[in-house]
Motif scaffolding. Structure first.
Motif, PDB file in Angstrom:
ATOM      1  N   LYS A  58       0.795  -1.209   0.000  1.00 46.28           N
ATOM      2  CA  LYS A  58       0.000   0.000   0.000  1.00 46.28           C
ATOM      3  C   LYS A  58       0.837   1.273   0.000  1.00 46.28           C
ATOM      4  O   LYS A  58       0.294   2.355  -0.010  1.00 46.28           O
ATOM      5  N   LEU A  59       2.158   1.138   0.034  1.00 49.06           N
ATOM      6  CA  LEU A  59       3.018   2.310  -0.074  1.00 49.06           C
ATOM      7  C   LEU A  59       3.343   2.492  -1.555  1.00 49.06           C
ATOM      8  O   LEU A  59       4.251   1.884  -2.091  1.00 49.06           O
ATOM      9  N   ILE A  60       2.545   3.314  -2.228  1.00 55.07           N
ATOM     10  CA  ILE A  60       2.692   3.532  -3.661  1.00 55.07           C
ATOM     11  C   ILE A  60       3.067   4.984  -3.882  1.00 55.07           C
ATOM     12  O   ILE A  60       2.360   5.887  -3.424  1.00 55.07           O
ATOM     13  N   ALA A  61       4.186   5.211  -4.545  1.00 55.86           N
ATOM     14  CA  ALA A  61       4.605   6.570  -4.853  1.00 55.86           C
ATOM     15  C   ALA A  61       3.545   7.237  -5.721  1.00 55.86           C
ATOM     16  O   ALA A  61       2.941   6.600  -6.575  1.00 55.86           O
ATOM     17  N   GLY A  62       3.302   8.509  -5.470  1.00 53.03           N
ATOM     18  CA  GLY A  62       2.297   9.241  -6.244  1.00 53.03           C
ATOM     19  C   GLY A  62       0.900   9.144  -5.666  1.00 53.03           C
ATOM     20  O   GLY A  62      -0.052   9.635  -6.249  1.00 53.03           O
ATOM     21  N   THR A  63       0.757   8.495  -4.500  1.00 50.31           N
ATOM     22  CA  THR A  63      -0.538   8.433  -3.816  1.00 50.31           C
ATOM     23  C   THR A  63      -0.387   9.071  -2.432  1.00 50.31           C
ATOM     24  O   THR A  63       0.716   9.204  -1.915  1.00 50.31           O
ATOM     25  N   ARG A  64      -1.504   9.460  -1.844  1.00 47.34           N
ATOM     26  CA  ARG A  64      -1.494  10.064  -0.509  1.00 47.34           C
ATOM     27  C   ARG A  64      -1.328   8.974   0.535  1.00 47.34           C
ATOM     28  O   ARG A  64      -2.015   7.959   0.490  1.00 47.34           O
ATOM     29  N   TRP A  65      -0.409   9.182   1.478  1.00 49.27           N
ATOM     30  CA  TRP A  65      -0.178   8.209   2.547  1.00 49.27           C
ATOM     31  C   TRP A  65      -0.691   8.765   3.853  1.00 49.27           C
ATOM     32  O   TRP A  65      -0.461   9.923   4.188  1.00 49.27           O
ATOM     33  N   GLU A  66      -1.374   7.922   4.620  1.00 53.59           N
ATOM     34  CA  GLU A  66      -1.764   8.236   5.998  1.00 53.59           C
ATOM     35  C   GLU A  66      -1.305   7.085   6.871  1.00 53.59           C
ATOM     36  O   GLU A  66      -1.726   5.957   6.676  1.00 53.59           O
ATOM     37  N   ILE A  67      -0.410   7.393   7.809  1.00 48.92           N
ATOM     38  CA  ILE A  67       0.151   6.373   8.683  1.00 48.92           C
ATOM     39  C   ILE A  67      -0.041   6.835  10.113  1.00 48.92           C
ATOM     40  O   ILE A  67       0.347   7.953  10.466  1.00 48.92           O
ATOM     41  N   THR A  68      -0.673   6.019  10.935  1.00 49.68           N
ATOM     42  CA  THR A  68      -0.867   6.370  12.341  1.00 49.68           C
ATOM     43  C   THR A  68      -0.209   5.303  13.200  1.00 49.68           C
ATOM     44  O   THR A  68      -0.587   4.137  13.146  1.00 49.68           O
ATOM     45  N   GLU A  69       0.790   5.718  13.948  1.00 48.77           N
ATOM     46  CA  GLU A  69       1.484   4.810  14.861  1.00 48.77           C
ATOM     47  C   GLU A  69       0.879   4.956  16.259  1.00 48.77           C
ATOM     48  O   GLU A  69       0.392   6.021  16.624  1.00 48.77           O
TER      49      GLU A  69
END
Length: 178
Positions: free
Chosen positions: A12-23
């Motif tokens: 799901k880590l695709i360059a050119g897409t928005r990333w939302e990561i919550t630790e």
């Protein structure tokens, strides 16, 4: 395991897409610390991102920013930085993640196959939802009678892209560059 590792393993880590990561807060609560992510790849590219303060260590990276990341493996260093004293920095975690290249700009040979997988999945969904009577992909029309043919094409392109049943296949396709 950190959320960024889970996202990497699920492709799901695709360059050119928005990333939302919550630790999760863990030893460093978001009310007192922010997390810094440092991405390093083998070609020397280094990018730094920080989670927002008082937001549960939520990291949001825009599509424009992730488009600057090349596809491939990255070593990610995660550090906790005190919100009250920026000289207090604690190493939290180090992991290796895989970033899929931007499908629109990637010169990787697999990007063509990944694009075709995306197109064929869209065609199948459109035909299954009966939102369209026929669908055209690169000048070729498909309709309800072609679903078996489309599914066979989809399996072929998934194999060529290294995808198998929603996961990365054990066969790794490699592109050699000078």
């Amino acid at each position: 395991m950190f959320e960024i590792e889970r996202l990497s393993k699920n492709n799901k880590l695709i360059a050119g897409t928005r990333w939302e990561i919550t630790e999760t807060d863990g030893d460093y609560p978001s009310a007192a610390y922010k997390l810094q992510y440092i991405f390093k790849n083998s070609s020397g590219l280094i990018k730094e991102y920080q989670s927002s303060a008082n937001n549960g260590h939520k990291l949001v990276i825009s599509a424009e920013d992730t488009a600057l990341l090349q596809g491939g493996y990255y070593t990610v260093l995660i550090k906790a930085i005190s919100l009250t004293d920026s000289t207090l920095i604690y190493p939290v975690h180090q992991c290796i993640v895989y970033v899929n290249g931007d499908l629109l700009t990637s010169s990787d040979g697999r990007s063509f196959y990944l694009k075709m997988v995306e197109k064929l999945e869209t065609v199948l969904l459109s035909l299954a939802d009966k939102t369209m009577n026929s669908v055209s992909i690169d000048g070729v029309n498909y309709n309800y009678n072609d679903i078996d043919r489309i599914e066979n094409l989809l399996q072929y392109y998934k194999y060529k892209a290294g995808i198998q049943d929603g996961r990365i296949a054990k066969n790794i396709l490699i592109t050699f560059k000078e």
